[in-house]
Design a protein around this motif. Structure first.
Motif, PDB file in Angstrom:
ATOM      1  N   ALA A  35      75.505 -91.575 -31.661  1.00 56.03           N
ATOM      2  CA  ALA A  35      74.650 -90.457 -32.081  1.00 56.03           C
ATOM      3  C   ALA A  35      74.762 -89.285 -31.108  1.00 56.03           C
ATOM      4  O   ALA A  35      74.850 -88.120 -31.522  1.00 56.03           O
ATOM      5  N   ILE A  36      74.763 -89.584 -29.820  1.00 55.07           N
ATOM      6  CA  ILE A  36      74.884 -88.534 -28.806  1.00 55.07           C
ATOM      7  C   ILE A  36      76.234 -87.829 -28.939  1.00 55.07           C
ATOM      8  O   ILE A  36      76.310 -86.598 -28.898  1.00 55.07           O
ATOM      9  N   GLU A  37      77.300 -88.599 -29.097  1.00 56.34           N
ATOM     10  CA  GLU A  37      78.628 -87.995 -29.236  1.00 56.34           C
ATOM     11  C   GLU A  37      78.721 -87.145 -30.494  1.00 56.34           C
ATOM     12  O   GLU A  37      79.337 -86.076 -30.482  1.00 56.34           O
ATOM     13  N   GLU A  38      78.118 -87.598 -31.577  1.00 58.03           N
ATOM     14  CA  GLU A  38      78.135 -86.805 -32.813  1.00 58.03           C
ATOM     15  C   GLU A  38      77.376 -85.504 -32.615  1.00 58.03           C
ATOM     16  O   GLU A  38      77.846 -84.436 -33.009  1.00 58.03           O
ATOM     17  N   VAL A  68      66.805 -85.849 -18.739  1.00 52.35           N
ATOM     18  CA  VAL A  68      66.185 -87.149 -18.966  1.00 52.35           C
ATOM     19  C   VAL A  68      64.678 -86.983 -19.072  1.00 52.35           C
ATOM     20  O   VAL A  68      64.112 -85.981 -18.629  1.00 52.35           O
ATOM     21  N   GLY A  69      64.032 -87.971 -19.667  1.00 50.63           N
ATOM     22  CA  GLY A  69      62.581 -87.987 -19.751  1.00 50.63           C
ATOM     23  C   GLY A  69      62.012 -86.793 -20.495  1.00 50.63           C
ATOM     24  O   GLY A  69      62.521 -86.392 -21.534  1.00 50.63           O
ATOM     25  N   ASP A  70      60.944 -86.218 -19.934  1.00 51.06           N
ATOM     26  CA  ASP A  70      60.256 -85.114 -20.585  1.00 51.06           C
ATOM     27  C   ASP A  70      61.012 -83.796 -20.506  1.00 51.06           C
ATOM     28  O   ASP A  70      60.622 -82.821 -21.145  1.00 51.06           O
ATOM     29  N   ASP A  71      62.090 -83.743 -19.728  1.00 52.93           N
ATOM     30  CA  ASP A  71      62.887 -82.524 -19.634  1.00 52.93           C
ATOM     31  C   ASP A  71      63.802 -82.345 -20.845  1.00 52.93           C
ATOM     32  O   ASP A  71      64.360 -81.271 -21.053  1.00 52.93           O
ATOM     33  N   ARG A  72      63.980 -83.399 -21.646  1.00 49.60           N
ATOM     34  CA  ARG A  72      64.849 -83.320 -22.822  1.00 49.60           C
ATOM     35  C   ARG A  72      64.225 -82.437 -23.892  1.00 49.60           C
ATOM     36  O   ARG A  72      63.008 -82.332 -24.000  1.00 49.60           O
ATOM     37  N   HIS A  73      65.061 -81.817 -24.687  1.00 50.01           N
ATOM     38  CA  HIS A  73      64.590 -80.997 -25.803  1.00 50.01           C
ATOM     39  C   HIS A  73      64.134 -81.943 -26.912  1.00 50.01           C
ATOM     40  O   HIS A  73      64.922 -82.727 -27.434  1.00 50.01           O
ATOM     41  N   SER A  74      62.856 -81.872 -27.282  1.00 53.72           N
ATOM     42  CA  SER A  74      62.280 -82.871 -28.185  1.00 53.72           C
ATOM     43  C   SER A  74      62.929 -82.876 -29.570  1.00 53.72           C
ATOM     44  O   SER A  74      63.091 -83.942 -30.170  1.00 53.72           O
ATOM     45  N   LEU A  75      63.308 -81.733 -30.092  1.00 57.39           N
ATOM     46  CA  LEU A  75      63.928 -81.704 -31.411  1.00 57.39           C
ATOM     47  C   LEU A  75      65.330 -82.308 -31.379  1.00 57.39           C
ATOM     48  O   LEU A  75      65.728 -83.032 -32.295  1.00 57.39           O
ATOM     49  N   ILE A  76      66.070 -82.043 -30.314  1.00 56.15           N
ATOM     50  CA  ILE A  76      67.400 -82.652 -30.163  1.00 56.15           C
ATOM     51  C   ILE A  76      67.254 -84.173 -30.054  1.00 56.15           C
ATOM     52  O   ILE A  76      68.010 -84.923 -30.673  1.00 56.15           O
ATOM     53  N   VAL A  77      66.275 -84.646 -29.282  1.00 54.46           N
ATOM     54  CA  VAL A  77      66.034 -86.087 -29.144  1.00 54.46           C
ATOM     55  C   VAL A  77      65.712 -86.692 -30.508  1.00 54.46           C
ATOM     56  O   VAL A  77      66.269 -87.728 -30.888  1.00 54.46           O
ATOM     57  N   GLN A  78      64.837 -86.044 -31.269  1.00 57.40           N
ATOM     58  CA  GLN A  78      64.438 -86.568 -32.574  1.00 57.40           C
ATOM     59  C   GLN A  78      65.632 -86.668 -33.519  1.00 57.40           C
ATOM     60  O   GLN A  78      65.829 -87.674 -34.197  1.00 57.40           O
ATOM     61  N   HIS A  79      66.453 -85.630 -33.554  1.00 58.15           N
ATOM     62  CA  HIS A  79      67.623 -85.659 -34.437  1.00 58.15           C
ATOM     63  C   HIS A  79      68.648 -86.689 -33.958  1.00 58.15           C
ATOM     64  O   HIS A  79      69.291 -87.349 -34.783  1.00 58.15           O
ATOM     65  N   CYS A  80      68.813 -86.844 -32.662  1.00 61.97           N
ATOM     66  CA  CYS A  80      69.723 -87.879 -32.139  1.00 61.97           C
ATOM     67  C   CYS A  80      69.223 -89.266 -32.507  1.00 61.97           C
ATOM     68  O   CYS A  80      70.027 -90.147 -32.842  1.00 61.97           O
ATOM     69  N   CYS A  81      67.920 -89.475 -32.464  1.00 58.50           N
ATOM     70  CA  CYS A  81      67.353 -90.762 -32.877  1.00 58.50           C
ATOM     71  C   CYS A  81      67.616 -91.018 -34.361  1.00 58.50           C
ATOM     72  O   CYS A  81      67.916 -92.144 -34.755  1.00 58.50           O
ATOM     73  N   LEU A  83      70.162 -89.856 -36.059  1.00 58.36           N
ATOM     74  CA  LEU A  83      71.581 -90.201 -36.158  1.00 58.36           C
ATOM     75  C   LEU A  83      71.811 -91.652 -35.720  1.00 58.36           C
ATOM     76  O   LEU A  83      72.566 -92.395 -36.363  1.00 58.36           O
ATOM     77  N   ALA A  84      71.160 -92.054 -34.631  1.00 53.66           N
ATOM     78  CA  ALA A  84      71.307 -93.439 -34.141  1.00 53.66           C
ATOM     79  C   ALA A  84      70.773 -94.436 -35.171  1.00 53.66           C
ATOM     80  O   ALA A  84      71.369 -95.494 -35.383  1.00 53.66           O
TER      81      ALA A  84
END
Length: 153
Positions: A35-38, A68-81, A83-84
């Motif tokens: 998911a991260i690579e995509e 990492v952690g709370d420094d991550r962009h929340s929308l990018i994290v959600q979309h990566c999840c 995809l995963a």
């Protein structure tokens, strides 16, 4: 890692994840890495292609995915999840709604595509500075005229 098994709780229940992967954390890690690579592939500019010099924002993909952690962009994290989850769903025969996973996957891919093409701009993501390393010697437009046409063979 940018996303991990614990992050997937926002897109899939733990019991479903464990049932699908048979408790194998390596399968979950593989889905997260895929998911991260995509996601990276959508956001990474192709500096050899002139269309990337059309003025769209160029995102600093390494800076985005190194957080990492709370420094991550929340929308990018959600979309990566999302995809995963799709990569995990490919293994699935559990009580899992395939069409919903497919629809959400398609929406996440569409969002990344829109960000990459400049239809959507995410102002809170780190951006690359346009210089010799990001633009090279190519220009977004070429000027000049065609060679004179000659009927001689």
């Amino acid at each position: 890692m940018f996303i991990e098994k614990a992050d997937l709780g926002s897109v899939i229940y733990d019991y479903q994840l464990d049932q699908i992967t048979e408790g194998d954390d390596d399968k979950v890690a593989q889905a997260c890495n895929a998911a991260i690579e995509e996601a990276k592939s959508y956001l990474t500019p192709n500096i050899d292609n002139k269309k990337w010099l059309d003025g769209r924002l160029l995102y600093d993909v390494e800076a985005i995915f190194s957080k990492v952690g709370d420094d991550r962009h929340s929308l990018i994290v959600q979309h990566c999840c999302t995809l995963a989850k799709w990569y995990v769903a490919e293994l699935c025969n559990a009580d899992f709604i395939y069409e919903k996973a497919k629809e959400r996957y398609d929406r996440a891919v569409s969002w990344f595509t829109k960000v990459a093409t400049g239809v959507i701009n995410v102002s809170t993501l780190p951006q690359l500075v346009r210089d010799e390393t990001t633009a090279g010697d190519k220009q977004p437009f070429e000027f000049g005229s065609r060679a004179k046409f000659n009927h001689e063979y």
